[in-house]
Enzyme design. Structure first.
Site, PDB file in Angstrom:
ATOM      1  CD  GLU A  98      42.584  38.126  32.742  1.00  0.00           C
ATOM      2  OE1 GLU A  98      43.243  39.223  33.378  1.00  0.00           O
ATOM      3  OE2 GLU A  98      41.963  37.636  33.684  1.00  0.00           O
ATOM      4  CB  CYS A 129      38.985  40.599  38.746  1.00  0.00           C
ATOM      5  SG  CYS A 129      37.248  41.270  38.922  1.00  0.00           S
ATOM      6  CG  HIS A 167      39.216  39.740  34.244  1.00  0.00           C
ATOM      7  ND1 HIS A 167      39.864  38.786  34.977  1.00  0.00           N
ATOM      8  CD2 HIS A 167      38.009  40.225  34.773  1.00  0.00           C
ATOM      9  CE1 HIS A 167      38.762  38.479  35.971  1.00  0.00           C
ATOM     10  NE2 HIS A 167      37.890  39.438  35.797  1.00  0.00           N
TER      11      HIS A 167
HETATM   12  N1  GLN Z   1      34.146  37.682  43.127  1.00  0.00           N
HETATM   13  C1  GLN Z   1      34.454  39.224  42.686  1.00  0.00           C
HETATM   14  C2  GLN Z   1      33.522  39.820  42.101  1.00  0.00           C
HETATM   15  O1  GLN Z   1      32.207  39.431  41.724  1.00  0.00           O
HETATM   16  C3  GLN Z   1      35.690  39.072  41.825  1.00  0.00           C
HETATM   17  C4  GLN Z   1      35.233  38.641  40.616  1.00  0.00           C
HETATM   18  C5  GLN Z   1      36.384  38.180  39.475  1.00  0.00           C
HETATM   19  O2  GLN Z   1      37.584  37.973  40.044  1.00  0.00           O
HETATM   20  N2  GLN Z   1      36.287  38.030  38.292  1.00  0.00           N
HETATM   21  O3  GLN Z   1      33.414  40.993  42.136  1.00  0.00           O
END
Ligand code: GLN
Length: 562
Positions: free
Chosen positions: A527, A398, A525
């Site tokens: 995970e 992300c 994600h």
């Molecule tokens: N801050 C980034 C976004 O909002 C990444 C978010 C994250 O890593 N969950 O896109």
């Protein structure tokens, strides 16, 4: 429906979540279908707006629910897919009651905690417990309910009262209360103290609930006279006093419960003996023992913002664990506060700076997890650059993927001020931008959340191969920003390929660097869907690359212990 309620007393952080999930595991091992509910008595509607510093990670479900990390434990232990409604908070309950009040559903009545809030809690529990979560049809046999916090907290009172009413209406054969408590050892004689447990049981009883079981946390196994004393003073049969003493790893806990015959006692209480089998926990036994005997490890550098508290990235840590065990390794995670890597810190805190860089250079692979806000971003960019240039395996999740895009734009494409508009609104090269459907005024539940499909752009990429040559994959998301689709060509021409995109083809989901052993970023994600025994493919690839076995695995994925 049979309910197993797990409450906690004395202190928080007793491992109530793990205890509750382990009870679920043992019941599931007896052939029963198990679901679970976590009650968090705080006022937030959900965990989405809570800081991982304070509260640990925000777990994300398929349906986009942003929930307490304990739901992650339930999903991993019970191998289920929960819904946002499986996490009840005071905020959600009040919101639903207040909406009904505004609609006029209580017209003429005074709306009160008892009976209206308690009624809403009871109805919520009863309806959510019937949602199937294991992929089969029809409701589960047992619903494990974990009440967060410790008994006696003001904010948990309406829940205790609602649960008391639920017990009363379903009857004791359909409701079993397990109270998790602490047995500390004091003084030179090392006596196991039962008084704190006595007090918390008394508190529970004053509220109208008598525990049927005690699950006592202790460092060493409980002594016989401690058990006797607990039974006598807490009004719990001695056979129903379970003991969860310290064990080398958490997979031992279901085994520990079985060895104390917890399943038989619970099944008898719930009148389920006739439909249950003896518990089959072979997989758990193998995993618990294998892990204890692992000797080799792999050094993983985790470069993030929230490195002071391991729970901030709980699912990432678990996913690394699952992947490492599949490779017969123990994970050795080195936490690096991203800001320590930054150039400014070479002057202000030279020791921390030197240590951070030494740790990074000693690691076999580098992981940059998700995050929000600009703290540490410069350091993460340096870590991504280091991994790219030195051909060290890199996994960016992300924010970690967005970081690799920023780094590549700055250092390969020569866009010095390239940035995400999250960190620099005026950047001349916005390589990561705010997604059009987001909200800039409301923070709660307005991100791109939950399970979304990623289509592999070609079967030839590493990610598609790791995901067992499938054409697509559904993974969970939680972000507001995305790679700027207008800049994709610039990246691809220079070797940073977007090998996974969403169904519109405009949203970048997975990137890979050509000519690098493993340089992968995912906007989702992975995970959250990793399971013991079924590691997340990207994590597995990452660890295999770190130990130089990725190629041979891809040639023969069913080889050896994998
Ligand atoms: N801050 C980034 C976004 O909002 C990444 C978010 C994250 O890593 N969950 O896109």
């Amino acid at each position: 429906m049979k309910y197993v309620l797990v409450t906690g007393g004395v202190v928080s952080g007793l491992g109530k979540g793990v205890t509750a999930s382990s009870i679920g595991v043992v019941l599931k091992a007896c052939g029963l279908r198990v679901t679970s509910i976590k009650i968090d008595p705080y006022l937030n509607t959900d965990a989405g707006t809570m800081s991982p510093f304070e509260h640990g990670e925000v777990f994300v479900l398929d349906d986009g629910g942003e929930v307490d990390l304990d739901l992650g434990n339930y999903e991993r232990f019970l191998d289920v897919r929960l819904t946002r409604d499986n996490n009840i908070t005071t905020g959600k309950i009040y919101q639903s009651v207040l909406e009904q009040e505004r609609r006029g559903d209580y017209l003429g009545k005074t709306v009160q905690v008892v009976p209206h809030i308690t009624e809403a809690i009871k109805n919520w529990i009863e309806s959510v417990s019937h949602i199937p979560v294991d992929g089969k049809e029809g409701p589960a046999d047992v619903c494990v309910i974990e009440l967060g916090g410790t008994v006696g907290d003001i904010e948990s009172m309406p829940f205790i009262e609602a649960l008391r009413q639920l017990l009363f209406s379903v009857g004791p054969n359909n409701f079993c209360l397990i109270h998790v408590s602490l047995i500390p050892v004091l003084g030179v004689v090392g006596e196991q103290k039962t008084k704190p447990t006595q007090h918390s049981v008394r508190e529970l009883r004053a509220l109208g609930l008598t525990p049927h079981f005690l699950a006592c946390r202790s460092a060493e196994p409980l002594l016989e006279n401690t058990r006797q004393k607990l039974s006598q003073f807490c009004h719990v049969p001695v056979g129903n006093i379970l003991n969860i003493h310290d064990v080398p790893n958490i997979w031992h806990i279901p085994l520990l419960l079985r060895s104390q015959n917890a399943h038989n006692a619970i099944l008898t209480h719930l009148d389920l003996q006739s439909v249950a089998n003896p518990p089959n926990l072979q997989e758990w036994t193998d995993r618990a023992e294998t892990f204890d005997n692992l000797t080799n490890s792999v050094r993983i550098a985790m470069v993030g913002k929230y490195v002071g508290m391991a729970d901030s990235y709980l699912s990432v840590v678990k996913a690394l664990l699952h992947a490492c065990i599949a490779c017969s390794l123990k994970p050795a995670i080195d936490w690096i506060a991203a800001s320590d890597l930054e150039d400014d810190n070479a002057l202000s805190t030279p020791e921390a700076h030197a240590t951070a860089w030494r740790t990074l250079r000693n690691a076999a692979c580098v992981l940059v997890p998700g995050g929000f806000g600009d703290r540490g971003v410069k350091g993460m960019v340096l870590a991504a650059k280091y991994a790219r240039e030195n051909r060290v395996p890199y996994l960016g999740i992300c924010l970690g993927m967005q970081i690799s895009v920023i780094e590549f734009a700055r250092n390969v494409l020569g866009m010095e001020r390239a940035n995400s508009s999250e960190f620099d609104k005026d950047t001349p090269n916005p390589v990561v931008i705010f997604m059009p459907e987001g909200s800039k005024t409301h923070m709660g539940s307005t991100m791109r959340l939950g399970s979304r499909r990623t289509l592999f752009q070609s079967p030839d990429c590493l990610a598609a191969k790791l995901y067992h040559n499938s054409e697509h994959v559904d993974e969970r998301h939680r972000h507001r920003y995305e790679v700027n689709p207008e800049m994709v060509n610039n990246f691809e021409e220079s070797g940073l390929k977007f090998v996974g995109k969403d169904e519109t083809g405009k949203r970048m989901e997975i990137l890979e660097l050509t000519d690098h052993p493993f340089y992968v970023g995912a906007q989702f994600h992975p995970e959250f869907k990793s399971r013991p025994g079924r590691p997340s493919p990207l994590f597995l690839g990452f660890i295999l690359a770190a130990i130089g076995q990725l190629e041979s695995y891809l040639q023969n994925p069913h080889n050896g212990s994998l």
